[in-house]
Design a protein around this motif. Structure first.
Motif, PDB file in Angstrom:
ATOM      1  N   LEU A  26      47.215 -25.268  -6.088  1.00 25.28           N
ATOM      2  CA  LEU A  26      46.288 -23.508  -6.902  1.00 25.28           C
ATOM      3  C   LEU A  26      45.478 -23.174  -6.386  1.00 25.28           C
ATOM      4  O   LEU A  26      44.490 -24.108  -5.996  1.00 25.28           O
ATOM      5  CB  LEU A  26      46.770 -24.268  -8.619  1.00 25.28           C
ATOM      6  N   SER A  27      45.166 -22.120  -6.743  1.00 29.42           N
ATOM      7  CA  SER A  27      44.413 -21.254  -6.636  1.00 29.42           C
ATOM      8  C   SER A  27      43.674 -20.431  -7.600  1.00 29.42           C
ATOM      9  O   SER A  27      44.808 -19.777  -8.420  1.00 29.42           O
ATOM     10  CB  SER A  27      44.123 -20.372  -5.191  1.00 29.42           C
ATOM     11  N   LEU A  28      42.280 -20.681  -8.255  1.00 23.49           N
ATOM     12  CA  LEU A  28      41.520 -19.892  -9.172  1.00 23.49           C
ATOM     13  C   LEU A  28      41.201 -19.110  -8.990  1.00 23.49           C
ATOM     14  O   LEU A  28      40.101 -19.619  -7.430  1.00 23.49           O
ATOM     15  CB  LEU A  28      41.119 -21.490 -10.257  1.00 23.49           C
ATOM     16  N   SER A  29      40.871 -18.528  -9.218  1.00 17.14           N
ATOM     17  CA  SER A  29      39.516 -17.065  -8.661  1.00 17.14           C
ATOM     18  C   SER A  29      38.436 -16.582 -11.045  1.00 17.14           C
ATOM     19  O   SER A  29      39.418 -17.280 -11.438  1.00 17.14           O
ATOM     20  CB  SER A  29      40.336 -16.195  -9.144  1.00 17.14           C
ATOM     21  N   CYS A  30      37.702 -16.380 -10.498  1.00 10.85           N
ATOM     22  CA  CYS A  30      36.448 -16.118 -11.040  1.00 10.85           C
ATOM     23  C   CYS A  30      35.685 -14.803 -10.992  1.00 10.85           C
ATOM     24  O   CYS A  30      35.219 -15.025 -10.249  1.00 10.85           O
ATOM     25  CB  CYS A  30      36.047 -17.278 -12.158  1.00 10.85           C
ATOM     26  N   ALA A  31      36.529 -13.982 -11.908  1.00 11.47           N
ATOM     27  CA  ALA A  31      35.570 -12.293 -11.793  1.00 11.47           C
ATOM     28  C   ALA A  31      34.514 -12.890 -12.507  1.00 11.47           C
ATOM     29  O   ALA A  31      34.761 -12.869 -14.092  1.00 11.47           O
ATOM     30  CB  ALA A  31      36.520 -10.430 -12.013  1.00 11.47           C
ATOM     31  N   ALA A  32      33.081 -12.214 -11.621  1.00 13.06           N
ATOM     32  CA  ALA A  32      31.807 -11.589 -12.659  1.00 13.06           C
ATOM     33  C   ALA A  32      31.501 -10.742 -13.153  1.00 13.06           C
ATOM     34  O   ALA A  32      31.679  -9.592 -11.667  1.00 13.06           O
ATOM     35  CB  ALA A  32      31.074 -13.081 -12.025  1.00 13.06           C
ATOM     36  N   SER A  33      30.711  -9.762 -13.720  1.00 16.92           N
ATOM     37  CA  SER A  33      30.701  -8.598 -13.790  1.00 16.92           C
ATOM     38  C   SER A  33      29.189  -9.244 -15.079  1.00 16.92           C
ATOM     39  O   SER A  33      29.584 -10.532 -15.735  1.00 16.92           O
ATOM     40  CB  SER A  33      31.514  -8.102 -13.853  1.00 16.92           C
ATOM     41  N   GLY A  34      28.336  -8.633 -15.030  1.00 15.87           N
ATOM     42  CA  GLY A  34      27.347  -7.521 -15.951  1.00 15.87           C
ATOM     43  C   GLY A  34      25.750  -8.113 -15.725  1.00 15.87           C
ATOM     44  O   GLY A  34      24.849  -8.240 -16.437  1.00 15.87           O
ATOM     45  N   SER A  35      25.996  -8.969 -14.929  1.00 17.02           N
ATOM     46  CA  SER A  35      23.815  -9.696 -14.609  1.00 17.02           C
ATOM     47  C   SER A  35      24.410  -9.487 -12.842  1.00 17.02           C
ATOM     48  O   SER A  35      24.927  -9.144 -12.471  1.00 17.02           O
ATOM     49  CB  SER A  35      24.635 -11.253 -14.910  1.00 17.02           C
ATOM     50  N   THR A  36      22.471  -8.981 -12.634  1.00 21.55           N
ATOM     51  CA  THR A  36      21.990  -8.479 -11.869  1.00 21.55           C
ATOM     52  C   THR A  36      21.747  -9.858 -11.250  1.00 21.55           C
ATOM     53  O   THR A  36      20.927  -9.581  -9.770  1.00 21.55           O
ATOM     54  CB  THR A  36      21.342  -7.952 -11.407  1.00 21.55           C
ATOM     55  N   TYR A  37      21.911 -11.013 -11.335  1.00 13.86           N
ATOM     56  CA  TYR A  37      20.716 -11.885 -10.653  1.00 13.86           C
ATOM     57  C   TYR A  37      21.940 -12.388 -10.431  1.00 13.86           C
ATOM     58  O   TYR A  37      22.642 -13.339 -10.875  1.00 13.86           O
ATOM     59  CB  TYR A  37      20.057 -12.471 -11.975  1.00 13.86           C
ATOM     60  N   LYS A  38      21.866 -12.953  -9.206  1.00 11.92           N
ATOM     61  CA  LYS A  38      22.629 -13.988  -9.075  1.00 11.92           C
ATOM     62  C   LYS A  38      22.831 -15.865  -9.302  1.00 11.92           C
ATOM     63  O   LYS A  38      21.352 -15.972  -9.260  1.00 11.92           O
ATOM     64  CB  LYS A  38      22.858 -13.886  -6.857  1.00 11.92           C
ATOM     65  N   PRO A  39      23.703 -16.257  -9.749  1.00 12.17           N
ATOM     66  CA  PRO A  39      23.663 -17.152 -10.564  1.00 12.17           C
ATOM     67  C   PRO A  39      23.812 -18.176  -9.779  1.00 12.17           C
ATOM     68  O   PRO A  39      24.527 -18.271  -8.689  1.00 12.17           O
ATOM     69  CB  PRO A  39      24.353 -16.938 -11.698  1.00 12.17           C
ATOM     70  N   CYS A  40      24.041 -19.491 -10.298  1.00 12.84           N
ATOM     71  CA  CYS A  40      24.464 -20.733  -9.596  1.00 12.84           C
ATOM     72  C   CYS A  40      25.626 -20.687 -10.237  1.00 12.84           C
ATOM     73  O   CYS A  40      25.439 -20.289 -11.925  1.00 12.84           O
ATOM     74  CB  CYS A  40      23.430 -21.845 -10.359  1.00 12.84           C
ATOM     75  N   MET A  41      27.016 -21.123  -9.478  1.00 12.96           N
ATOM     76  CA  MET A  41      28.032 -21.042 -10.658  1.00 12.96           C
ATOM     77  C   MET A  41      29.025 -22.360 -10.265  1.00 12.96           C
ATOM     78  O   MET A  41      28.736 -23.138  -9.546  1.00 12.96           O
ATOM     79  CB  MET A  41      29.157 -19.825 -10.008  1.00 12.96           C
ATOM     80  N   GLY A  42      29.863 -22.312 -11.229  1.00  7.75           N
ATOM     81  CA  GLY A  42      30.663 -23.988 -11.611  1.00  7.75           C
ATOM     82  C   GLY A  42      31.959 -23.332 -12.040  1.00  7.75           C
ATOM     83  O   GLY A  42      32.501 -22.790 -12.268  1.00  7.75           O
ATOM     84  N   TRP A  43      32.693 -24.774 -11.460  1.00  6.47           N
ATOM     85  CA  TRP A  43      34.010 -24.687 -12.505  1.00  6.47           C
ATOM     86  C   TRP A  43      33.930 -26.200 -13.164  1.00  6.47           C
ATOM     87  O   TRP A  43      33.909 -27.830 -12.807  1.00  6.47           O
ATOM     88  CB  TRP A  43      35.005 -25.097 -10.899  1.00  6.47           C
ATOM     89  N   PHE A  44      34.835 -25.867 -14.263  1.00  5.47           N
ATOM     90  CA  PHE A  44      34.459 -27.067 -15.466  1.00  5.47           C
ATOM     91  C   PHE A  44      36.279 -27.196 -15.602  1.00  5.47           C
ATOM     92  O   PHE A  44      36.725 -26.340 -15.537  1.00  5.47           O
ATOM     93  CB  PHE A  44      33.237 -27.025 -16.312  1.00  5.47           C
ATOM     94  N   ARG A  45      36.468 -28.379 -16.471  1.00  7.40           N
ATOM     95  CA  ARG A  45      37.566 -28.815 -16.554  1.00  7.40           C
ATOM     96  C   ARG A  45      37.521 -29.583 -17.781  1.00  7.40           C
ATOM     97  O   ARG A  45      36.794 -30.385 -18.604  1.00  7.40           O
ATOM     98  CB  ARG A  45      38.265 -29.258 -15.836  1.00  7.40           C
ATOM     99  N   GLN A  46      38.552 -29.206 -19.065  1.00  7.06           N
ATOM    100  CA  GLN A  46      38.310 -30.418 -19.915  1.00  7.06           C
ATOM    101  C   GLN A  46      40.096 -30.033 -20.076  1.00  7.06           C
ATOM    102  O   GLN A  46      41.086 -29.205 -20.433  1.00  7.06           O
ATOM    103  CB  GLN A  46      38.529 -29.499 -20.981  1.00  7.06           C
ATOM    104  N   ALA A  47      40.525 -31.890 -20.685  1.00  7.16           N
ATOM    105  CA  ALA A  47      41.463 -31.695 -20.599  1.00  7.16           C
ATOM    106  C   ALA A  47      41.783 -32.464 -22.488  1.00  7.16           C
ATOM    107  O   ALA A  47      41.071 -32.681 -23.562  1.00  7.16           O
ATOM    108  CB  ALA A  47      41.971 -33.280 -20.122  1.00  7.16           C
TER     109      ALA A  47
END
Length: 125
Positions: free
Chosen positions: A18-39
């Motif tokens: 599977l391939s997940l995507s995350c569209a980010a908007s609203g911030s002009t500062y480039k952040p560190c980004m991550g994927w988390f999960r919770q069962a």
């Protein structure tokens, strides 16, 4: 203020992808980004993170199977998940750290200050 919207979750049999995507908007500062999960009944855990410079961190349980990447031009984060296992079943969340705390723990949920709503991944045996 950042807004994050995940997509791409679904159901797959063990061994699938599977391939997940995350569209980010609203911030002009480039952040560190991550994927988390919770069962269900478990704590949220870090899966993968990507730094502004492009370097990455992975949890041991996904190394060699998952790949995090980003398209800077489209402000989109991706998670390619291969060789999926039933234990990968969880709600997957995209997160952004705009304050720089991820540098002292990129796979720690408390380092991140913006979160998406999550997308469900279900892997059947």
């Amino acid at each position: 203020q950042a807004q994050l919207v995940e997509s791409g979750g679904g159901s797959v049999q063990a061994g699938g992808s599977l391939s997940l995507s995350c569209a980010a908007s609203g911030s002009t500062y480039k952040p560190c980004m991550g994927w988390f999960r919770q069962a269900p009944g478990k704590e949220r855990e870090g899966v993968a993170a990507i730094y502004p410079g492009g370097s990455t961190d992975y949890a041991d349980f996904v190394k060699g199977r998952f790949t995090i990447s980003q398209d800077n031009a489209k402000n989109t984060l991706f998670l390619q998940m291969n060789s999926l296992k039933p234990e990968d079943t969880a709600m997957y969340y995209c997160a952004a750290d705009t304050l720089g705390y991820c540098r002292i723990g990129s796979l720690t949920a408390s380092r991140y200050n913006y979160w998406g709503q999550g997308t469900q991944v279900t892997v059947s045996s």
